[in-house]
Design a protein around this motif. Sequence first.
Motif, mmCIF file in Angstrom:
data_model
loop_
_atom_site.group_PDB
_atom_site.id
_atom_site.type_symbol
_atom_site.label_atom_id
_atom_site.label_comp_id
_atom_site.label_asym_id
_atom_site.label_seq_id
_atom_site.Cartn_x
_atom_site.Cartn_y
_atom_site.Cartn_z
ATOM 1 N N ALA A 61 -2.043 -10.652 -2.810
ATOM 2 C CA ALA A 61 -2.787 -9.765 -2.061
ATOM 3 C C ALA A 61 -2.845 -8.278 -2.545
ATOM 4 C CB ALA A 61 -2.352 -9.929 -0.643
ATOM 5 N N PHE A 62 -1.747 -7.691 -2.808
ATOM 6 C CA PHE A 62 -1.552 -6.276 -3.429
ATOM 7 C C PHE A 62 -2.432 -6.286 -4.710
ATOM 8 C CE2 PHE A 62 0.652 -3.337 -6.019
ATOM 9 C CZ PHE A 62 0.890 -2.320 -5.471
ATOM 10 N N PHE A 63 -2.150 -7.372 -5.264
ATOM 11 C CA PHE A 63 -2.969 -7.067 -6.700
ATOM 12 C C PHE A 63 -4.535 -7.091 -6.500
ATOM 13 C CE2 PHE A 63 0.747 -9.993 -8.857
ATOM 14 C CZ PHE A 63 1.416 -8.673 -8.796
ATOM 15 N N LYS A 64 -4.871 -8.044 -5.484
ATOM 16 C CA LYS A 64 -6.325 -7.942 -5.095
ATOM 17 C C LYS A 64 -6.879 -6.899 -4.488
ATOM 18 C CE LYS A 64 -9.646 -10.507 -2.104
ATOM 19 N NZ LYS A 64 -10.426 -9.568 -2.345
ATOM 20 N N ILE A 65 -6.114 -6.065 -3.742
ATOM 21 C CA ILE A 65 -6.324 -4.577 -3.381
ATOM 22 C C ILE A 65 -6.706 -3.767 -4.692
ATOM 23 C CG2 ILE A 65 -5.740 -2.619 -2.102
ATOM 24 C CD1 ILE A 65 -4.574 -4.417 -0.128
ATOM 25 N N MET A 66 -5.805 -3.889 -5.614
ATOM 26 C CA MET A 66 -5.707 -3.230 -6.575
ATOM 27 C C MET A 66 -7.026 -3.253 -7.474
ATOM 28 S SD MET A 66 -3.097 -0.780 -6.911
ATOM 29 C CE MET A 66 -2.770 -0.374 -8.467
ATOM 30 N N ASP A 67 -7.444 -4.509 -7.600
ATOM 31 C CA ASP A 67 -8.558 -4.824 -8.446
ATOM 32 C C ASP A 67 -9.824 -4.422 -7.735
ATOM 33 O OD1 ASP A 67 -7.117 -5.702 -10.478
ATOM 34 O OD2 ASP A 67 -7.319 -7.877 -9.890
ATOM 35 N N ASP A 68 -9.941 -4.711 -6.419
ATOM 36 C CA ASP A 68 -11.061 -4.268 -5.516
ATOM 37 C C ASP A 68 -11.039 -2.820 -5.803
ATOM 38 O OD1 ASP A 68 -11.417 -6.922 -4.863
ATOM 39 O OD2 ASP A 68 -10.668 -6.505 -2.682
ATOM 40 N N ILE A 69 -9.945 -2.126 -5.516
ATOM 41 C CA ILE A 69 -9.985 -0.589 -5.697
ATOM 42 C C ILE A 69 -10.748 0.017 -7.213
ATOM 43 C CG2 ILE A 69 -8.868 1.605 -5.568
ATOM 44 C CD1 ILE A 69 -7.169 0.418 -3.331
ATOM 45 N N MET A 70 -10.171 -0.775 -8.195
ATOM 46 C CA MET A 70 -10.554 -0.392 -9.364
ATOM 47 C C MET A 70 -11.966 -0.861 -9.848
ATOM 48 S SD MET A 70 -9.850 0.891 -12.429
ATOM 49 C CE MET A 70 -8.024 1.018 -12.142
ATOM 50 N N ILE A 71 -12.733 -1.822 -9.178
ATOM 51 C CA ILE A 71 -13.793 -1.880 -9.226
ATOM 52 C C ILE A 71 -14.731 -0.950 -8.681
ATOM 53 C CG2 ILE A 71 -15.847 -3.541 -8.447
ATOM 54 C CD1 ILE A 71 -13.945 -5.797 -8.837
ATOM 55 N N ASP A 72 -14.338 -0.328 -7.495
ATOM 56 C CA ASP A 72 -14.991 0.806 -6.812
ATOM 57 C C ASP A 72 -15.190 2.026 -7.804
ATOM 58 O OD1 ASP A 72 -15.867 -0.680 -4.787
ATOM 59 O OD2 ASP A 72 -14.140 0.006 -3.469
ATOM 60 N N MET A 73 -13.654 2.350 -8.369
ATOM 61 C CA MET A 73 -13.412 3.458 -9.119
ATOM 62 C C MET A 73 -14.299 3.329 -10.392
ATOM 63 S SD MET A 73 -11.331 5.688 -7.654
ATOM 64 C CE MET A 73 -9.838 5.881 -6.714
ATOM 65 N N GLU A 125 -1.404 2.000 -17.254
ATOM 66 C CA GLU A 125 -1.564 2.214 -18.555
ATOM 67 C C GLU A 125 -2.830 1.653 -19.036
ATOM 68 O OE1 GLU A 125 0.163 3.949 -20.824
ATOM 69 O OE2 GLU A 125 1.472 4.467 -19.322
ATOM 70 N N ASN A 126 -3.151 0.427 -18.705
ATOM 71 C CA ASN A 126 -4.334 -0.599 -19.296
ATOM 72 C C ASN A 126 -5.684 -0.156 -18.452
ATOM 73 O OD1 ASN A 126 -2.681 -1.572 -21.146
ATOM 74 N ND2 ASN A 126 -2.019 -3.102 -19.649
ATOM 75 N N LYS A 127 -5.574 0.123 -17.406
ATOM 76 C CA LYS A 127 -6.727 0.494 -16.605
ATOM 77 C C LYS A 127 -7.025 1.752 -15.990
ATOM 78 C CE LYS A 127 -7.312 -4.441 -15.356
ATOM 79 N NZ LYS A 127 -7.675 -5.576 -14.240
ATOM 80 N N THR A 128 -6.105 2.210 -15.163
ATOM 81 C CA THR A 128 -6.305 3.612 -14.259
ATOM 82 C C THR A 128 -6.312 4.939 -15.324
ATOM 83 O OG1 THR A 128 -4.794 2.772 -12.690
ATOM 84 C CG2 THR A 128 -5.175 4.950 -12.679
ATOM 85 N N ILE A 129 -5.210 4.810 -16.431
ATOM 86 C CA ILE A 129 -5.083 5.778 -17.109
ATOM 87 C C ILE A 129 -6.441 6.186 -18.034
ATOM 88 C CG2 ILE A 129 -4.017 7.323 -19.066
ATOM 89 C CD1 ILE A 129 -1.487 6.552 -17.828
ATOM 90 N N PRO A 130 -6.889 4.954 -18.686
ATOM 91 C CA PRO A 130 -8.111 5.123 -19.516
ATOM 92 C C PRO A 130 -9.369 5.649 -18.579
ATOM 93 C CG PRO A 130 -7.000 3.220 -19.976
ATOM 94 C CD PRO A 130 -6.241 3.640 -18.901
ATOM 95 N N LEU A 131 -9.572 5.295 -17.491
ATOM 96 C CA LEU A 131 -10.506 5.588 -16.612
ATOM 97 C C LEU A 131 -10.327 6.970 -16.091
ATOM 98 C CD1 LEU A 131 -12.821 4.136 -15.310
ATOM 99 C CD2 LEU A 131 -11.497 3.897 -13.338
ATOM 100 N N LEU A 132 -9.036 7.426 -15.829
ATOM 101 C CA LEU A 132 -9.002 8.783 -15.549
ATOM 102 C C LEU A 132 -9.364 9.869 -16.610
ATOM 103 C CD1 LEU A 132 -5.831 8.722 -13.394
ATOM 104 C CD2 LEU A 132 -8.286 9.307 -12.726
#
Length: 190
Positions: A61-73, A125-132
């Motif tokens: 469920a935690f992973f799902k929230i993270m993925d949903d937020i990443m889609i928005d970001m 490392e793989n998703k958040t930092i490249p996007l930032l």
Amino acid sequence: MNGFEIRRENKINDILNAALKLFSMYGIKKVSIAEIAKSANVSQVSIYNFFESKENLARQAFFKIMDDIMIDMKALVESDLSFKEKINKMHFISTNSSNTFIEIFNQIDFIKDPLIQKFLDEYGENKTIPLLMQLIDQGKLEGDLDTDISPESILIYIHAVNKALQSNLDQKVRSDLGKLFFYGIFKTSK
């Protein structure tokens, strides 16, 4: 995807959504598998078949929230908005998602779980930092961020804030760190 796979994915999503709803209302410890099964309209056996345990269901469920937020970001960063507009919206999304995390996952030592820590490190490392970094490049191009600050310095700063946010901080401190993170790197007048 065939019909069986679609039904399986729908059932998994129903379970995750029911779990998140119940976890946010009552806390992870107080919610039973039976309550989640009833809310998701599935059998308890299905939950155990898909997730093995309530702890693993909470992780997923935690992973799902993270993925949903990443889609928005990701959609936000790739939009045509200006850097400043993106930062304001990103801060809003971040603050709201942080509140959700605190309500659901700060009720136990969930964040200290080694699997969650590993996930957060890899996700960063793989998703958040490249996007930032993509967003930071736009900020520098638009003249809103100081071009003298090296990407390495920015990465060290991101890592430090990320580690701080992974600890059990109260909501005010989390909010303050979010403000510092999103607005503390703006170019200053010399």
